[in-house]
Design an enzyme around this catalytic site. Sequence first.
Site, PDB file in Angstrom:
ATOM      1  N   LYS A  79       0.941  -1.274  -0.007  1.00 19.65           N
ATOM      2  CA  LYS A  79      -0.029   0.022  -0.090  1.00 19.65           C
ATOM      3  C   LYS A  79       0.670   1.306  -0.002  1.00 19.65           C
ATOM      4  O   LYS A  79       2.092   1.147   0.797  1.00 19.65           O
ATOM      5  CB  LYS A  79      -0.967   0.036   1.145  1.00 19.65           C
ATOM      6  CG  LYS A  79      -1.957   0.994   1.286  1.00 19.65           C
ATOM      7  CD  LYS A  79      -2.786   0.931   2.475  1.00 19.65           C
ATOM      8  CE  LYS A  79      -3.980   1.924   2.533  1.00 19.65           C
ATOM      9  NZ  LYS A  79      -4.996   1.879   3.766  1.00 19.65           N
ATOM     10  N   SER A 154      -9.690   1.750   2.895  1.00 14.25           N
ATOM     11  CA  SER A 154      -9.137   2.432   2.007  1.00 14.25           C
ATOM     12  C   SER A 154      -7.856   1.514   1.293  1.00 14.25           C
ATOM     13  O   SER A 154      -7.389   2.082   0.108  1.00 14.25           O
ATOM     14  CB  SER A 154      -8.175   3.628   2.839  1.00 14.25           C
ATOM     15  OG  SER A 154      -7.476   2.874   3.658  1.00 14.25           O
ATOM     16  N   SER A 178     -10.180  -0.465   7.158  1.00 16.31           N
ATOM     17  CA  SER A 178      -9.303  -0.188   5.507  1.00 16.31           C
ATOM     18  C   SER A 178      -8.635  -1.485   4.912  1.00 16.31           C
ATOM     19  O   SER A 178      -8.320  -1.492   4.097  1.00 16.31           O
ATOM     20  CB  SER A 178      -8.464   0.882   5.890  1.00 16.31           C
ATOM     21  OG  SER A 178      -8.998   1.985   5.738  1.00 16.31           O
TER      22      SER A 178
END
Lengths: 485, 483
Positions: A79, A154, A178
């Site tokens: 990420k 997210s 997330s």
Amino acid sequence: MEIHYLTAHQLKDRLEKRQISCTEIVEGVYLRIEEVGDRLNSYIRLEKESALSRAGEVDKLISAGSDIEDFMGIPIAIKDNICTKNITTTCASRILENYIPIYNATVIDRLESRNYILAGKANMDEFAMGSSNENSYFGTVKNPWDTDRVPGGSSGGPAVCVAAGEAVCSLGSDTGGSIRQPASLCGVVGFKPTYGMVSRYGLVAFASSLDQIGPLTRDVEDCAAMLNIICGYDRKDSTSINVEVPDYKSFLKADIKDMRIGVPKELMVEGIDREVKEAVYRIIKLVEDMGGIVEEISLPSLEYALSVYYIIAPSEASSNLSRFDGVRYGYRNVEAGALREMYRRSRAEGFGDEVKRRIMIGTYCLSAGYYDAYYEKAQRVRTLVINDFKKAFEKFDVLISPTSPTTAFKIGEKMEDPLTMYLSDICTIPVNLAGLPAISIPAGLSGSKLPIGLQIIGNVLREDNVLKVAYSLEKAIGFTGRPGL
Amino acid sequence: MKNEYEPVIGLETHVELYTNTKMFCGCRLSFGEEKNIYTCPVCLGHPGSLPVINKKAIEYAVKIALALNCKIKKYTIFHRKNYFYPDMPKNYQISQYDMPLGVGGYLDIDMGSYIRRVGITRVHMEEDTGKLLHKGTTGRISESEASIVDFNRAGTPLIEIVTEPDIRSPGEAKGYMITLRNLILFLNVSDCSMEEGSLRCDANVSVRKTCEDKIGTKNEIKNLNSFKFLQKGLEYEVKRQIKVLETGGEVIQQTRHYDSKTGTTKVLRSKEEAHDYRYFPEPDLVPIYIEDKMIEDIRKTIPELPSVKAKRFEKQHGLPKYDSSFLANNKDLSDYFEQCCRHYNNAKNIANWIMGDFSALLNKEKIIIKDSRVTPENLCKMLEIIDKGKINSKIAKAVFEEMFSTGGDPQKIIEDRGLEQISDEGLLEAIIEEVVKDNPGAVEQFREGKDKAIGFLIGRVMAKTKGKANPRIVNDIITKKLS
């Protein structure tokens, strides 16, 4: 099966048997990225060249007789809020569009010591703020099961990479769901460890007291293997817990006989899709068939969890994000003639709307005269949430719930209504507030062929129970769906 | 009585600790080297970096708090103080807010005729900022084309010491700062240099009529960065506020800046423009628990403090009060003094030399006593030589000056330069004979009872012996000879 849909442990097995080379794995994954990448937008940056050259090195190590460890030579997506030395780490924000970290996050150092391969930096909601991955400066990420739909957020990029075969597994971060919510929406496994089990050093902070790094994988076995690598004390993170790290793979036993499993009724109420609820009921039946004991339980304070979260998280964020000012790194408006103007314009142009909204909410909550009514009170209610869970775990080994109240929704559907969007995390947020470990595993598909996720929550440091139940249910559910991409 | 005003002053003092490394990272502290070399992701506020508490800094802070008679909080936490400024890498400062490390202490200020006890509200820990350097010929922000930031200082451990509004005059404020500085120097945790900025001070000042109990509206004065400026700035501000009140005005709460060039204070910002720092508990750090044992261990490392030492000097060495506190207030001088006392038993003589000629030379050369070349052993040797009458005090001065510049042994200096006092009566008698012969006028005056004349005659003998004659013996011989 195609290379790009194999799990890390399956690939390890083939590497050991010399049925495949690391270079072939990386090429396979990149072939897939080239095939579907444009449609999904799951990466902000690809590292094909360095990945291939790393793969060559790993192949040499293997042919020289090196032991093959977990994730050795395995392409992993990271990420883009986890710092990678000399490789841009943007947080999907314009303000960090060209930011190149001068150091590695602790988790990256740990992976590097295992000879992992960085596939690329995965797309996300800007600064991890969002539940749909529509808040990225680099564009919306699409759900591989239906590209008109969101992948969740997210960690939308990390979830999509794993679901669509663009990486074998990935690392995401979870502040209010997330990792778990996009894992649920994309039909993969996502784990948020106990707060403090994984070092946050090098994770660009959103809400420090809630953030935790965790893996997204294709199965629970890979998840446990990844926890073995990333968990453990780090003196660079003061909030890291100094306990001995167990071998998480040792908990992969398909046996939940006599385990006590609670179903919080506050997480099974209105707002949860009928199909999602039905999936959970089917699993309850499965658990009982396997000899587990299931009971409903009430955690009354969960009613306030969302409100508490949307005070604490933005408050911390408003402070954490104040370092992005154009002075030392990141985007700077160069036309500004004075300091205040430079601050104002750099931040106005550098941050997206959702980030600004949360900075404003947080700044307001911490302001003189409002602190007691908001932040202070939220912290007190947070303690109530913690206590409710504590009580529940006196009676139960794990709690189960839907991960997300709905399956993947349409792109744009909730963008104009932040409050509805915030409800996407209603089942996952309480877990962060209490610092608990929790996993989302695929529980099946809805009528419209969209994945449904099941959340399994454990007590603090009881990753063992979570993994045991997850592994058992994974076997019992037998989810093998792949997006038709 | 109606027009008598008294100042009410409270001070906030920042002290940089000289630990090996910074407050929250492993970077070294810097002392004016090349810019931005002692930096890392943490003290540069890079994304993803996290602070880790320097245990040594906590120890030093506890030491200061204990020396200021504070209660040490067993459970203490850090807060974030949020405001934007380019010298702050994170745009928040990790500081302490409502749970400081030490509370409820005091410091006694010896004002000569009375003791002022100043309450210490709190002692807390925080991190220092970087330094802004304004490019341009004047170095002033308003006239510069650009500013650059040096982060070497960012993250240096700082202690803030806040007093109660117990100080009643600018002189007391200065006395407080001097006493505080001496105290901290004794603790050996900071170099407390106001010039270098490792000791900094802001003041809260108000005035009220002496008959009133209520405290008036205060102003915060910044940039009081020397003992002199502290006193001058406060004197100006007190006068200014009295004038405002006398002319029927009202003191407005402001933050003011002391301008040392004009000797005045100017408005920096009004109450309305004051920052809202949005303090909240620092989530990247865990609470600190300070165990009783740690407090006791640190207490043991605190040396004898100036006020106690001064009393001991009076008692143990029989020094007058003035000498005792003069020496006791300076760690270097008192250490030196005590070393001397081991070699030589007339403490008053030692004190006289240290406070007199020695200090004068030290001040002239701008060095501290432990860096001087005169060892305690040599100073004592010299004092013994004087006692034995081998040199007189005037010669001693010259000998000492040479010891000071070369570090030489006094005996050897005296021998090499032939400075030993002439006490040989036969030798002196011959010289006196000559002097008496050459100065009949003075002899006559002496015989007429003019005491002054003997001084003149002794002076002549001294001149002939280049100052080496023993004045006592010369005096005896002349008196005997002429009467």
